[in-house]
Design a protein around this motif. Structure first.
Motif, PDB file in Angstrom:
ATOM      1  N   TYR A 289      12.388   3.414  -7.669  1.00 33.84           N
ATOM      2  CA  TYR A 289      12.659   1.975  -7.707  1.00 33.84           C
ATOM      3  C   TYR A 289      12.063   1.368  -8.980  1.00 33.84           C
ATOM      4  CZ  TYR A 289      12.471  -2.968  -6.610  1.00 33.84           C
ATOM      5  OH  TYR A 289      12.606  -4.327  -6.676  1.00 33.84           O
TER       6      TYR A 289
ATOM      7  N   SER B 220      14.225  -0.537 -11.720  1.00 31.32           N
ATOM      8  CA  SER B 220      13.927  -1.949 -11.980  1.00 31.32           C
ATOM      9  C   SER B 220      13.749  -2.169 -13.470  1.00 31.32           C
ATOM     10  CB  SER B 220      12.632  -2.360 -11.282  1.00 31.32           C
ATOM     11  OG  SER B 220      12.886  -2.673  -9.954  1.00 31.32           O
TER      12      SER B 220
ATOM     13  N   CYS C  32      13.329 -14.163 -11.079  1.00 31.50           N
ATOM     14  CA  CYS C  32      12.363 -13.049 -11.087  1.00 31.50           C
ATOM     15  C   CYS C  32      11.048 -13.482 -11.733  1.00 31.50           C
ATOM     16  CB  CYS C  32      12.907 -11.867 -11.894  1.00 31.50           C
ATOM     17  SG  CYS C  32      14.031 -10.882 -10.959  1.00 31.50           S
TER      18      CYS C  32
ATOM     19  N   PRO D 293      16.269  -5.653  -8.559  1.00 33.58           N
ATOM     20  CA  PRO D 293      15.132  -5.188  -9.359  1.00 33.58           C
ATOM     21  C   PRO D 293      14.098  -6.294  -9.519  1.00 33.58           C
ATOM     22  CG  PRO D 293      17.044  -5.600 -10.760  1.00 33.58           C
ATOM     23  CD  PRO D 293      17.486  -5.824  -9.350  1.00 33.58           C
TER      24      PRO D 293
ATOM     25  N   GLU E  98      11.492  -1.853  -2.562  1.00 35.35           N
ATOM     26  CA  GLU E  98      11.493  -0.409  -2.812  1.00 35.35           C
ATOM     27  C   GLU E  98      12.046   0.328  -1.592  1.00 35.35           C
ATOM     28  OE1 GLU E  98       7.662   1.393  -3.549  1.00 35.35           O
ATOM     29  OE2 GLU E  98       8.671   3.140  -4.430  1.00 35.35           O
TER      30      GLU E  98
ATOM     31  N   TYR F 202      15.768  -0.099  -1.497  1.00 28.71           N
ATOM     32  CA  TYR F 202      16.390   0.698  -2.558  1.00 28.71           C
ATOM     33  C   TYR F 202      16.471   2.166  -2.118  1.00 28.71           C
ATOM     34  CZ  TYR F 202      16.639   3.198  -7.060  1.00 28.71           C
ATOM     35  OH  TYR F 202      16.989   4.042  -8.075  1.00 28.71           O
TER      36      TYR F 202
END
Ligand code: GDP
Length: 500
Positions: free
Chosen positions: A164, A168, A191, A250, A269, A272
């Motif tokens: 992950y 990302s 983000c 991400p 994570e 993902y």
């Protein structure tokens, strides 16, 4: 536990391969390409040609597939659709697509392009042919399973080898590149505000996934036409539309990689990893690893229209696609999990938008786009070729006198309703002669210059989209397969040795 589930996964894959082996003369052909590359049109045309090759009503027409040996030699006896082997995969809606292309109820004025691929589907075709003289004479059969799947899903395969944190970092780097940054502004803004170590809240995950998907979608838009955009299901969810499996994105992560277990980063994570385990791996195991041959369709003209940044992006995506064909030979699964694909054809589609003097140039551009990736997979045992083609030819060619100047090479067809060139707006009813412009002799020229997408009027190459051609019929009403460009070369590369 992870080891046990991997072993089980491998064992299942091997069991499937053994089942495939018992089927006799058999090719499982994957048809892929990014959204709108031309998969649906290609498969519909393929079935039309191969099921009608020996039709008595169409006998006497000129040879329509001169390079496809079994057909050109008159050895193809029949082609019939048969029930597909996998009950849990939707059937390719061939009849529906053909009806769209030719016009419902025989009304050719109502003809439209068929509904594009949105998920995996398959169809089985059985060809009977006469073996070539000199070899063991007699009748032979080839069972062809055609598997249509979104290329976006293929771009997910490299994720299997990425953590992950790695994914990302790569995704955020791509989102900050000059060409993509303006499209990713909202997502990056979100983000930047979020602390990955903060306690997980579902609405943060949902909002991040929404903004990330909107950014990917904007990249895929016509003006930009970027290609390299995993995770593939965010754009082509298939049956997973709206599912929690797609609720991740991400994040800017701390290099230490340490997060509290209830943090946003930890949950992202986990999702993902779940996406890889429950979406990517099963696709690889159940579908991809069973393919024998593969055609990858590429809408290079759309990328050309959008400019050099899109061409570079397409090159990257094609590299990732070929990386997927190599996967399984290089990672932990490789001992058992060998892809069996022995031929891969890259085909630039919609060549009928260009005059034939540019077809070889389109092929040269695709060759250049795939060259680096092909060099990397050399030695994996798959034969690779590159062509430019049109599965359904919607134009014819003409030389048009210009006022006082030299005659120009044009393509003539009916542009789709709403298409325009400069001030001219088309209504979908009137034929027009279009001068598509010549592709450059040096394919490298298409990578030079601008970094961002040009305004539509500044683009060097401009192609209008055409309506499908008016279908032709035999005297008894049988629909003739549509005209094409170099489709027979694709058939020969993919099936020639199996029908010798
Ligand atoms: P898919 O998403 O890969 O299944 O793409 P489609 O097969 O649905 O094709 C997308 C669009 O590209 C179609 O609706 C047509 O407008 C165009 N197209 C596809 N193949 C051809 C072709 O051979 N010639 C022309 N002129 N247009 C094509």
């Amino acid at each position: 536990m992870a080891l046990f589930s991997d072993l089980l996964f491998e064992a299942k894959a091997v069991a499937k391969s053994l089942v495939d082996l018992t089927a006799g003369a058999h090719v499982r052909l994957g048809v892929t390409g990014l959204s709108r590359a031309g998969k649906t049109v290609f498969i519909t045309a393929l079935i039309e040609h191969l099921t009608k090759a020996a039709s008595p009503s169409l006998r006497g027409r000129k040879n329509t597939l001169p390079v496809f040996r079994v057909h050109a030699d008159g050895r193809l006896i029949s082609g019939d659709l048969e029930p597909q082997p996998d009950d849990n995969v939707p059937r390719f809606a061939y009849e529906e697509h053909l009806e769209a292309l030719s016009g419902p109820d025989g009304d050719s004025q109502a003809r439209i392009w068929p509904q594009s691929t949105r998920r995996i589907s398959e169809l089985r075709l059985r060809l009977q042919f006469q073996q070539k003289a000199g070899l063991n004479p007699g009748r032979r059969a080839l069972t062809l399973d055609i598997v249509d799947y979104p290329g976006e899903w293929l771009l997910d395969l490299p994720l299997l080898e990425k953590s992950y944190a790695q994914w990302s970092q790569e995704s955020l780097e791509a989102a900050s590149s000059a060409a993509r940054a303006p499209l990713a502004a909202q997502f990056r803004g979100f983000c930047a505000q979020k602390d990955a170590k903060a306690k997980f809240r579902e609405e943060d995950a949902r909002r991040a996934a929404e903004l990330f998907t909107a950014y990917l979608r904007a990249c895929r838009g016509e003006a930009f036409s970027f290609s390299s955009l995993p995770p593939g299901r965010f754009l082509m969810p298939g049956d997973l539309a709206g599912s929690p499996a797609l609720t991740f994105a991400p994040l800017a992560l701390d290099p230490s990689g340490l997060y509290p277990p209830d943090s946003l980063a930890a949950m992202m994570e986990r999702r993902y990893e779940a996406y890889k385990a429950h979406v990517v791996k099963p696709f690889f195991r159940d579908h991809f690893s069973r393919l024998d041959r593969q055609i990858v369709l590429v809408d290079a003209l759309a990328a050309l229209n959008a400019g050099p940044a899109s061409m570079r992006d397409l090159e990257q995506a094609l590299g990732d696609v070929l990386g997927a064909f190599r996967a399984g030979r290089s990672n932990a699964l490789s001992a058992i999990f060998r892809p069996k694909i022995d031929r891969i054809l890259f085909a630039a589609t919609k060549a009928d938008h260009l005059h034939h003097t540019s077809h070889d140039r389109l092929e040269a551009i695709l060759r250049l786009l795939t060259a680096r990736a092909i060099a990397r997979v050399q030695g994996v045992g798959a034969e690779i070729d590159v062509i430019a083609m049109a599965a359904v030819r919607a134009t014819r060619e003409a030389r048009v006198e210009s006022h006082g100047g030299p005659a120009l090479d044009a393509v003539v067809g009916t542009p789709l309703d709403g298409e325009r060139i400069g001030d001219e707006l088309f209504d979908g009813k009137t034929e027009a002669a279009i001068f598509p412009g010549e592709l450059p002799e040096d394919p490298k020229a298409v990578f030079r210059d601008a970094v961002t997408a040009p305004a539509p009027d500044e683009a060097d190459y401009r192609f209008v989209r055409f309506r499908p051609p008016v279908p032709t019929r035999a005297r008894d009403g049988t629909l003739a397969p549509p005209s094409h460009i170099r489709l027979d070369r694709a058939f020969q590369f993919l099936l020639g040795d199996k029908t010798a």
